[in-house]
Design a protein around this motif. Structure first.
Motif, short mmCIF file in Angstrom:
data_model
loop_
_atom_site.label_atom_id
_atom_site.label_comp_id
_atom_site.label_asym_id
_atom_site.label_seq_id
_atom_site.Cartn_x
_atom_site.Cartn_y
_atom_site.Cartn_z
N HIS A 1 1.46 -16.09 -17.48
CA HIS A 1 2.81 -16.69 -17.42
C HIS A 1 2.80 -17.75 -16.32
O HIS A 1 2.77 -17.44 -15.14
CB HIS A 1 3.88 -15.63 -17.15
N ASN A 2 2.83 -18.99 -16.68
CA ASN A 2 2.86 -20.06 -15.68
C ASN A 2 4.21 -20.19 -15.00
O ASN A 2 4.32 -20.87 -13.99
CB ASN A 2 2.48 -21.40 -16.33
N PHE A 3 5.22 -19.52 -15.56
CA PHE A 3 6.56 -19.59 -15.00
C PHE A 3 7.03 -18.17 -14.69
O PHE A 3 6.33 -17.44 -13.99
CB PHE A 3 7.47 -20.39 -15.94
N LEU A 4 8.17 -17.72 -15.18
CA LEU A 4 8.63 -16.37 -14.91
C LEU A 4 7.74 -15.34 -15.60
O LEU A 4 7.11 -15.61 -16.63
CB LEU A 4 10.07 -16.19 -15.39
N VAL A 5 7.72 -14.13 -15.05
CA VAL A 5 7.01 -13.02 -15.69
C VAL A 5 7.49 -12.84 -17.12
O VAL A 5 6.73 -12.46 -18.02
CB VAL A 5 7.21 -11.73 -14.87
N SER A 6 8.77 -13.12 -17.36
CA SER A 6 9.38 -12.96 -18.68
C SER A 6 9.14 -14.15 -19.60
O SER A 6 9.75 -14.25 -20.66
CB SER A 6 10.88 -12.71 -18.53
N GLN A 7 8.23 -15.07 -19.19
CA GLN A 7 7.92 -16.25 -20.00
C GLN A 7 6.42 -16.29 -20.29
O GLN A 7 5.68 -17.11 -19.73
CB GLN A 7 8.37 -17.53 -19.27
N PRO A 8 5.92 -15.44 -21.18
CA PRO A 8 4.49 -15.42 -21.48
C PRO A 8 4.03 -16.70 -22.16
O PRO A 8 4.74 -17.26 -23.00
CB PRO A 8 4.35 -14.20 -22.41
N ASP A 9 2.82 -17.14 -21.80
CA ASP A 9 2.28 -18.38 -22.35
C ASP A 9 1.63 -18.15 -23.71
O ASP A 9 0.84 -17.21 -23.89
CB ASP A 9 1.24 -18.96 -21.39
N LEU A 10 1.95 -19.03 -24.64
CA LEU A 10 1.33 -18.99 -25.96
C LEU A 10 -0.13 -19.44 -25.89
O LEU A 10 -0.51 -20.24 -25.03
CB LEU A 10 2.10 -19.88 -26.93
N ASN A 11 -0.92 -18.93 -26.81
CA ASN A 11 -2.34 -19.26 -26.88
C ASN A 11 -2.56 -20.38 -27.89
O ASN A 11 -2.69 -20.15 -29.09
CB ASN A 11 -3.15 -18.02 -27.28
N PHE A 12 -2.60 -21.60 -27.40
CA PHE A 12 -2.74 -22.76 -28.28
C PHE A 12 -4.14 -22.88 -28.88
O PHE A 12 -4.35 -23.69 -29.79
CB PHE A 12 -2.37 -24.04 -27.54
N HIS A 13 -5.09 -22.11 -28.39
CA HIS A 13 -6.40 -22.12 -29.02
C HIS A 13 -6.36 -21.46 -30.39
O HIS A 13 -7.29 -21.60 -31.19
CB HIS A 13 -7.41 -21.40 -28.12
N VAL B 1 -0.81 -20.32 -34.07
CA VAL B 1 0.24 -20.64 -33.09
C VAL B 1 0.63 -22.10 -33.22
O VAL B 1 1.83 -22.45 -33.29
CB VAL B 1 -0.23 -20.32 -31.66
N GLN B 2 -0.35 -22.98 -33.28
CA GLN B 2 -0.05 -24.39 -33.42
C GLN B 2 0.78 -24.66 -34.68
O GLN B 2 1.77 -25.40 -34.63
CB GLN B 2 -1.35 -25.19 -33.48
N ASN B 3 0.37 -24.07 -35.79
CA ASN B 3 1.08 -24.32 -37.05
C ASN B 3 2.51 -23.80 -37.00
O ASN B 3 3.43 -24.43 -37.55
CB ASN B 3 0.32 -23.67 -38.20
#
Length: 548
Positions: A175-187, A191-193
């Motif tokens: 989470h680059n921001f809040l703990v409650s804001q998990p980062d998506l895996n763009f790899h 997810v991209q679609n």
């Protein structure tokens, strides 16, 4: 998904370069206009105020997030990308925003937060269940080190580690921001679609483009390598407050990865049939202009991006303006910038730079003459200073975390003031979600409307001057020069050349125009007269001249 509005499949018959040189008005919907008395601004309130927005002469609005959200970061934590949070209204209300804006000749851009979701999003709820479900790889998960500590040293912009332990999966998530804001895996291409489908959903509803939150945070290093330390002399607080150790790392692995370019090309391809445009927010304190150049090169990436050079705390000087524009020319010769002095994340520039009325006016004129597009933030056209919000009234988790050294972002997010006769400034009939600053009431729209000498009138004149001259909208610039307190340059198209000079100080100065016959323009902005190829500039005065 909810049934589409009558704007479905709409392709705007418009100049595909409408965004180039456009003036964009940012709306923070929680604080613009409340229509139902609950103290929170909403989409119906934006519809009500759209004639005012159109009267400014702006080309487009950028509306900060209004999607379904638990509101831990006030809409920048999305739990449903394709619906409206009930506090803001309904999809029908959004359709009314689109229809009203288009009727008045204003385009609509919306804020897409693609790098992360809320932990309440169904995607994340599924992903955290186990390591084998069909969403298991939709977020950035990693095993701990052998001693149980996080997989690397990455830090969160909101403080502390960028990794949060999840006992269900026995892994950490990013989470680059809040703990409650998990980062998506763009790899993950799924997810991209899915995110490209989100863009299509809103384009089909009639939006004209997007502001892309944290555009350089989409991909993280696949190997999850540690970020190196940043030398002390290179640290600055342009993207995070000085008290945040986030500034002590060189974030070469946690963001701004080369794989992002491929995704941005896919997004631009989705946008092109609609003549839609995107402006990306580049959050990087060391390489912002370079990333801007990468992301806006050619016609298959983003239309425009903004970095944080003009959102920094130090007041702009003539040498600083020239240096930034010259660096931009080097870093982004084929790109396009979008300039802002204020937004919903920084102290309002009238306070940040301790501007007098004359200085605020000159900076406004300067902004409208710079090469690039322009964002102005709600209330800056009134000269609103930063509000002083008491700790007991704080809503922003960022400010609560770092108080009192950093007071957060609530001071620039207090409600818009429409009329001065009551304590809520005409924003709401209820109790506003943030208190209305008493110092804002005398600056209300109703107080300035009809006053030819008001700052609001100056903004309208500056925007009108820009629109009246193609060289100021889409022209090239050259001759960027700082001499003492004066910064000067020319803007030029094949049919028009304009010389601009700005005295960014309290001391009079003189400027010599390039060779040729010039005529002073912009007198409604208190620009200087010309005499024998020279202009005497009073304190905080501009010279704007059209070549005959």
């Amino acid at each position: 998904m909810t049934e589409m509005s009558n704007t479905s499949n709409r392709t705007q018959a418009t100049d595909p370069d409408w965004w180039r040189g456009a003036v964009i008005y940012q709306i923070y919907p929680r604080s613009y206009q409340d229509s139902d008395g609950d103290g929170i601004g909403d989409l119906a309130g934006i519809v009500r105020r759209m004639p005012y927005i159109a009267s400014l002469g702006v080309d487009a609005v950028w509306i900060s997030p209004f999607f379904t959200s638990p509101m831990k970061d006030f809409g920048y934590d999305v739990s449903d990308y394709c619906d409206v949070d009930p506090m803001f209204g309904t999809l029908a209300d959004f359709d009314a925003v689109i229809d009203t804006a288009h009727t008045l000749g204003v385009k609509v851009m919306i804020d897409l937060v693609l790098s992360h979701t809320a932990d309440a999003h169904p995607w994340f709820k599924a992903s955290r269940k186990d390591r084998t479900n069909d969403k298991a790889d939709w977020y950035v998960w990693a095993d701990p080190k052998p001693d149980g500590t996080p997989p690397n040293n990455w830090l969160s912009i909101f403080g502390g580690s960028a990794w949060q332990w999840d006992g269900g999966r026995m892994q950490y998530y990013l989470h680059n921001f809040l703990v409650s804001q998990p980062d998506l895996n763009f790899h993950n291409k799924d997810v991209q679609n899915a995110l490209l489908d989100v863009a299509r959903f809103w384009l089909e509803r009639g939006v004209d483009g997007f502001r892309l939150d944290t555009i350089n945070f989409y991909f993280a290093d696949k190997q999850l390598r540690d970020n190196p330390a940043l030398p002390v002399e290179l640290r600055n607080d342009d993207t995070a407050p000085a008290v945040n150790p986030y500034n002590w790392q060189d974030h070469i692995h946690s963001k701004s990865q080369p794989e992002n370019l491929e995704f941005l090309r896919k997004l631009r391809a989705v946008m092109k049939p609609y003549n839609a445009a995107a402006v990306g927010e580049v959050g990087d304190a060391q390489r912002g202009l370079e990333i801007l150049g990468q992301y806006t090169a050619g016609d298959d990436l983003m239309n425009m991006c903004y970095a944080f050079e003009f959102l920094a705390k130090d007041r702009l000087t003539a040498p600083r303006v020239a240096e930034v524009m010259q660096r931009l020319d080097s870093a982004a010769p084929d790109g396009w910038a979008c300039w802002a002095f204020s937004n919903h994340d920084v102290v309002r520039h009238t306070s940040r730079w301790t501007l007098s009325d004359a200085a605020h006016r000159l900076f406004t004129t300067l902004m409208m003459c710079l090469r690039g597009s322009v964002c102005i933030y709600q209330g800056e056209e009134l000269g609103l200073p930063e509000a002083d919000v008491a700790y007991a009234d704080l809503q922003d988790p960022y400010g609560i975390q770092f108080w009192p050294e950093f007071k957060g972002r609530d001071g620039c997010r207090t409600p818009m003031v429409w009329e001065p006769s009551n304590s809520t400034g005409g924003f709401t009939t209820g109790t506003p979600w943030l208190p209305v600053a008493a110092a804002h009431l005398p600056l209300a729209v109703a107080k300035q409307e009809g006053d030819a000498n008001a700052l609001l009138a100056h903004y309208r004149h500056a925007i009108a001057l820009r629109h009246a001259h193609p060289a100021l909208v889409k022209g090239a610039h050259s001759g960027m020069l700082a001499q003492g307190s004066v910064v000067s340059f020319t803007r030029e198209t094949a049919s028009e050349m304009i010389f601009c000079a700005f005295n960014l100080s309290d001391t009079p100065a003189q400027v010599t125009l390039p060779a040729g016959i010039w005529r002073a323009i912009g007198q409604e902005l208190n620009t200087a007269d010309l005499s024998a190829g020279k202009a005497d500039l009073a304190a905080w005065q501009a010279c704007i001249a059209l070549k005959s």
